[in-house]
Scaffold this active site. Structure first.
Site, PDB file in Angstrom:
ATOM      1  N   GLU A 441       0.841  -1.211   0.000  1.00 59.82           N
ATOM      2  CA  GLU A 441       0.000   0.000   0.000  1.00 59.82           C
ATOM      3  C   GLU A 441       0.878   1.264   0.000  1.00 59.82           C
ATOM      4  O   GLU A 441       0.573   2.268   0.636  1.00 59.82           O
ATOM      5  CB  GLU A 441      -0.942  -0.029   1.215  1.00 59.82           C
ATOM      6  CG  GLU A 441      -2.163   0.902   1.123  1.00 59.82           C
ATOM      7  CD  GLU A 441      -2.911   0.830  -0.180  1.00 59.82           C
ATOM      8  OE1 GLU A 441      -3.300  -0.283  -0.576  1.00 59.82           O
ATOM      9  OE2 GLU A 441      -3.082   1.878  -0.816  1.00 59.82           O
TER      10      GLU A 441
HETATM   11  C1  LIG Z   1       2.898  -9.900   0.497  1.00 55.18           C
HETATM   12  C2  LIG Z   1       2.643  -8.810  -0.490  1.00 55.18           C
HETATM   13  C3  LIG Z   1       1.335  -8.488  -0.816  1.00 55.18           C
HETATM   14  C4  LIG Z   1       1.085  -7.497  -1.766  1.00 55.18           C
HETATM   15  N1  LIG Z   1      -0.215  -7.239  -2.157  1.00 55.18           N
HETATM   16  C5  LIG Z   1      -0.422  -6.417  -3.221  1.00 55.18           C
HETATM   17  C6  LIG Z   1      -1.723  -6.294  -3.799  1.00 55.18           C
HETATM   18  O1  LIG Z   1      -2.698  -6.864  -3.310  1.00 55.18           O
HETATM   19  N2  LIG Z   1      -1.866  -5.514  -4.908  1.00 55.18           N
HETATM   20  C7  LIG Z   1      -0.821  -4.855  -5.470  1.00 55.18           C
HETATM   21  O2  LIG Z   1      -1.009  -4.183  -6.466  1.00 55.18           O
HETATM   22  N3  LIG Z   1       0.428  -4.943  -4.933  1.00 55.18           N
HETATM   23  C8  LIG Z   1       0.644  -5.706  -3.837  1.00 55.18           C
HETATM   24  N4  LIG Z   1       1.906  -5.830  -3.313  1.00 55.18           N
HETATM   25  C9  LIG Z   1       2.989  -5.074  -3.904  1.00 55.18           C
HETATM   26  C10 LIG Z   1       3.470  -3.934  -3.017  1.00 55.18           C
HETATM   27  O3  LIG Z   1       2.523  -2.914  -2.981  1.00 55.18           O
HETATM   28  C11 LIG Z   1       4.818  -3.501  -3.577  1.00 55.18           C
HETATM   29  O4  LIG Z   1       5.740  -4.515  -3.219  1.00 55.18           O
HETATM   30  C12 LIG Z   1       5.256  -2.154  -3.078  1.00 55.18           C
HETATM   31  O5  LIG Z   1       4.468  -1.164  -3.656  1.00 55.18           O
HETATM   32  C13 LIG Z   1       6.710  -1.858  -3.389  1.00 55.18           C
HETATM   33  O6  LIG Z   1       7.038  -2.159  -4.716  1.00 55.18           O
HETATM   34  P1  LIG Z   1       8.317  -3.042  -5.018  1.00 55.18           P
HETATM   35  O7  LIG Z   1       8.227  -4.265  -4.208  1.00 55.18           O
HETATM   36  O8  LIG Z   1       8.450  -3.200  -6.484  1.00 55.18           O
HETATM   37  O9  LIG Z   1       9.526  -2.196  -4.443  1.00 55.18           O
HETATM   38  P2  LIG Z   1      10.286  -1.023  -5.197  1.00 55.18           P
HETATM   39  O10 LIG Z   1       9.329  -0.069  -5.790  1.00 55.18           O
HETATM   40  O11 LIG Z   1      11.340  -1.618  -6.057  1.00 55.18           O
HETATM   41  O12 LIG Z   1      10.996  -0.317  -3.957  1.00 55.18           O
HETATM   42  C14 LIG Z   1      12.168  -0.840  -3.338  1.00 55.18           C
HETATM   43  C15 LIG Z   1      12.667   0.196  -2.318  1.00 55.18           C
HETATM   44  O13 LIG Z   1      12.979   1.414  -2.984  1.00 55.18           O
HETATM   45  C16 LIG Z   1      12.264   2.489  -2.391  1.00 55.18           C
HETATM   46  N5  LIG Z   1      11.897   3.452  -3.427  1.00 55.18           N
HETATM   47  C17 LIG Z   1      11.345   3.206  -4.641  1.00 55.18           C
HETATM   48  N6  LIG Z   1      11.168   4.360  -5.297  1.00 55.18           N
HETATM   49  C18 LIG Z   1      11.600   5.351  -4.485  1.00 55.18           C
HETATM   50  C19 LIG Z   1      11.686   6.762  -4.597  1.00 55.18           C
HETATM   51  N7  LIG Z   1      11.255   7.419  -5.671  1.00 55.18           N
HETATM   52  N8  LIG Z   1      12.194   7.448  -3.562  1.00 55.18           N
HETATM   53  C20 LIG Z   1      12.603   6.832  -2.444  1.00 55.18           C
HETATM   54  N9  LIG Z   1      12.556   5.496  -2.284  1.00 55.18           N
HETATM   55  C21 LIG Z   1      12.061   4.768  -3.290  1.00 55.18           C
HETATM   56  C22 LIG Z   1      11.053   1.856  -1.737  1.00 55.18           C
HETATM   57  O14 LIG Z   1      10.535   2.658  -0.685  1.00 55.18           O
HETATM   58  C23 LIG Z   1      11.637   0.547  -1.256  1.00 55.18           C
HETATM   59  O15 LIG Z   1      12.273   0.740  -0.027  1.00 55.18           O
HETATM   60  C24 LIG Z   1       2.175  -6.787  -2.341  1.00 55.18           C
HETATM   61  C25 LIG Z   1       3.479  -7.090  -1.962  1.00 55.18           C
HETATM   62  C26 LIG Z   1       3.719  -8.093  -1.070  1.00 55.18           C
HETATM   63  C27 LIG Z   1       5.135  -8.421  -0.731  1.00 55.18           C
END
Ligand SMILES: Cc1cc2nc3c(=O)[nH]c(=O)nc-3n(C[C@H](O)[C@H](O)[C@H](O)COP(=O)(O)OP(=O)(O)OC[C@H]3O[C@@H](n4cnc5c(N)ncnc54)[C@H](O)[C@@H]3O)c2cc1C
Length: 614
Positions: A441
């Protein structure tokens, strides 16, 4: 041990502090009463304790599985799901037009604390269903609403939120799932990852809320549209049709929330996935944003609810576990060993759990209450005021609560010692389950950027000004209060520090030093959270102080400290009110000073993290 909640604090928050019965003065809730609110919470507690708590550890151990493209929730969830939906728990605060019970959002969120605290993985299925059904209720055509909403709110069909893709996580606008118009519907094609409840066997159908890009749409988030994509197609009469080419190609193996399926969904692998546009093309993010406040508040409550139970379980364990003599008997070879709750360091950890979880409940329930006022207050100016406060506080509700919740669970493990690390006790599962709440989220890093980049700037800084006005009213009202004036004095200094740092960010916003605000967004959010929680805890402490004095008066011991102490030990209300004052006192003396420390580190202007070569 199993699910534990401080029922007295819940009552205090609703009846003595928020005074939820005031909501019944609003036309929307004229037919409800405080007794009815209490009945909902009492019944929700029974479900939490008798139905959800017993499946929490089993769901964690058994986990989910996938077979031939079908995902399965833990088998023990099946009966619980039936009981949950048959009793209408998805629809506590849902519009009665769609079969809901129409209670205030505050009451719905209190029920969610109970469900999330007792079995978070289970409660995600109905909560995501609620979230997507609400999206359809607000933005979909009448025809789609009629087809989906009632069955989803009744739990007959489930729902999901499909935003994330392998290369579009925090940056949702990078998504590549496509939607091609074809008559009155669209053909959807793409792969969504990490979809909670993306597939399972609890319901006969799942309606996915999918973000996709229509051919020729602008790049980035401005070109994202929202679609309803059923797992099984729905005929115009509401009956189920053919499968809709939505394939679950895998589930994740994760640190926690083992009972919640986390799916990779392939939409339109065979070119035959039909989706229905919700609202207008390219408005998907706008719609999601309008639902975001409630989704983020929900995740804050989820993390907090588990931490509250982790703390209470640890507290009970500490009363039983005998280890070492009391510190004052260190030199006495004949002294008996004592329960660890008598050791100051254990008390310190438990006090953090107590004060922090009470503070989080205050923040989250106050925000839920303000959301009711945003929706139902009769005065437009008041609605606007509360909307601004809610917008400002939401990233704090989400990020501060979930970060602190993890720390509370960590402290709970520490209280248990080595046993806390073992699955025989619940603290380690709570810690594992809580961790996800700081990630999904919108990661907590993204929440902090939302706070400094969007919320502080909104309406020319008016949101923050309005928040400061609220605090000034509070300090004016309580600055002379006998029970809390010393705390208010310390609070004023922290509030002024927060204001100074915020103004500094504003002044630097357009210059080369703007990067410092971005670099310090997370620490800033944390200091903001300490201020918010201190305010609410001091306000609660003032109420508790007055109530405690009343008890002393009734018992005729207003001057007699000894009798007062005996009352605090034995009289349930006296003990609770005294504990409330200690929570605020501890928080102001132990957490609030971090505001000054964080401010100093921000003002130092350190950019090492940007300069270092990793
Ligand atoms: C168990 C689980 C359930 C989930 N359920 C859902 C769901 O129901 N629906 C759905 O759509 N998604 C879902 N997600 C996805 C979740 O919302 C994403 O994992 C999350 O938004 C982060 O994306 P990412 O994992 O690609 O991390 P990334 O976007 O790659 O981020 C990695 C790190 O980089 C940081 N970062 C990225 N961009 C920036 C920036 N511009 N400035 C500073 N820091 C930054 C982030 O804060 C994080 O610390 C789920 C994930 C998990 C693990």
């Amino acid at each position: 041990m199993s699910y534990m909640i401080d029922e007295r604090d819940v009552k205090f928050v609703h009846l003595e502090w928020l005074k939820v019965e005031e909501l019944c003065k609003l036309p929307a809730f004229a037919e409800y009463s405080a007794d009815m609110f209490d009945m909902v919470i009492t019944e929700a507690l029974k479900i939490a304790k008798n139905v959800l708590s017993p499946i929490n550890a089993e769901g964690d151990q058994v986990g989910c599985r996938i077979e031939d493209g079908q995902a399965y929730a833990p088998p023990c969830y099946k009966d619980a799901y039936k009981t949950f939906v048959e009793n209408g728990w998805i629809g506590v605060s849902v519009n009665p037009e769609y079969g809901g019970q129409g209670f205030p959002y505050t009451i719905g969120m209190q029920a969610i604390e109970l469900f999330s605290g007792s079995c978070t993985s289970f409660s995600m299925y109905p909560e995501l269903t609620h979230g997507s059904a609400h999206l359809f209720e607000v933005f979909a055509s009448d025809e789609l609403k009629k087809l989906y909403c009632e069955k989803m709110y009744a739990g007959q069909w489930a729902g999901t939120m499909c935003l994330t893709e392998a290369n579009a996580g925090s940056d949702v606008g990078a998504l590549t799932t496509t939607a091609k118009k074809e008559g009155d519907h669209y053909r959807i094609s793409g792969v969504k990852t990490f979809i909670s409840g993306g597939d399972h066997d609890l319901t006969e159908n799942i309606i996915h809320a999918v973000l996709a890009r229509v051919e020729g749409a602008p790049k980035g988030i401005r070109g994202v549209s929202l679609f309803a994509v059923p797992k099984i197609r729905v005929n115009p009469d509401g009956s189920l049709g053919e499968p809709n080419d939505v394939i679950c190609s895998g589930i994740e193996h994760k640190m926690g929330i083992h009972g919640s399926t986390t799916c990779t969904l392939n939409f339109g692998e065979n070119g035959d996935c039909i989706g229905h546009l919700i609202g207008e093309e390219n408005q998907g993010i706008k719609y999601m944003f309008q639902m975001m406040n409630e989704a983020r508040l929900y995740v804050g409550i989820q993390g907090f609810a588990m931490s509250a139970s982790a703390y209470l379980n640890a507290r009970e364990y500490a009363k039983e576990r005998i280890q070492f003599v009391h510190v004052k008997d260190m030199k006495n070879p004949d002294a008996d060993p004592v329960p660890i709750i008598q050791h100051p360091d254990v008390r310190r950890m438990l006090m953090f759990g107590k004060a922090m979880t009470e503070g989080m409940r205050a923040l989250l329930m106050k925000t839920a209450y303000m959301i009711d006022l945003v929706h139902y207050h009769e005065d437009e100016n008041e609605r606007q005021k509360y909307q601004g406060l809610v917008d400002l506080l939401i990233p704090i509700c989400k990020a501060y609560s979930t970060d602190q919740a993890f720390r509370v669970a960590e402290a709970a493990i520490q209280v248990y010692g080595g046993y806390g690390y073992c699955s025989e006790y619940p603290a380690e599962q709570y810690a594992r389950d809580i961790k996800i709440t700081s990630l999904y989220e919108g990661t907590n890093g993204i929440q902090a950027l939302d706070l400094i980049g969007r919320k502080l700037a909104m309406k020319g800084g008016m949101l923050f000004m309005s928040y400061m006005m609220w605090l000034n009213e509070f300090t004016g009202a309580y600055g002379e209060h006998e029970g809390v004036k010393d705390l208010v004095e310390k609070f004023i200094a922290a509030k002024d520090t927060l204001a100074a740092i915020t103004m500094g960010f504003g002044e630097k916003a357009k210059g080369p030093e703007a990067i410092l605000a971005v670099l310090n967004a997370c620490p800033y959010l944390e200091m903001f959270g300490h201020v918010v929680v201190s305010h609410l805890l001091i306000e609660q402490a003032a109420i508790a102080y007055d109530a405690l004095i009343k008890i002393y008066e009734q018992k005729g011991c207003i001057e007699d400290k000894k009798v007062q102490r005996a009352l605090i030990e034995d009289h349930d209300d006296a003990k609770f009110y005294y504990g409330k004052i200690q929570s605020a006192t501890w928080f102001v003396n132990n957490m609030l000073p971090h505001v000054k420390a964080i401010a100093e580190s921000i003002e130092a202007g350190d950019t090492s993290a940007l300069k270092v070569v990793f």
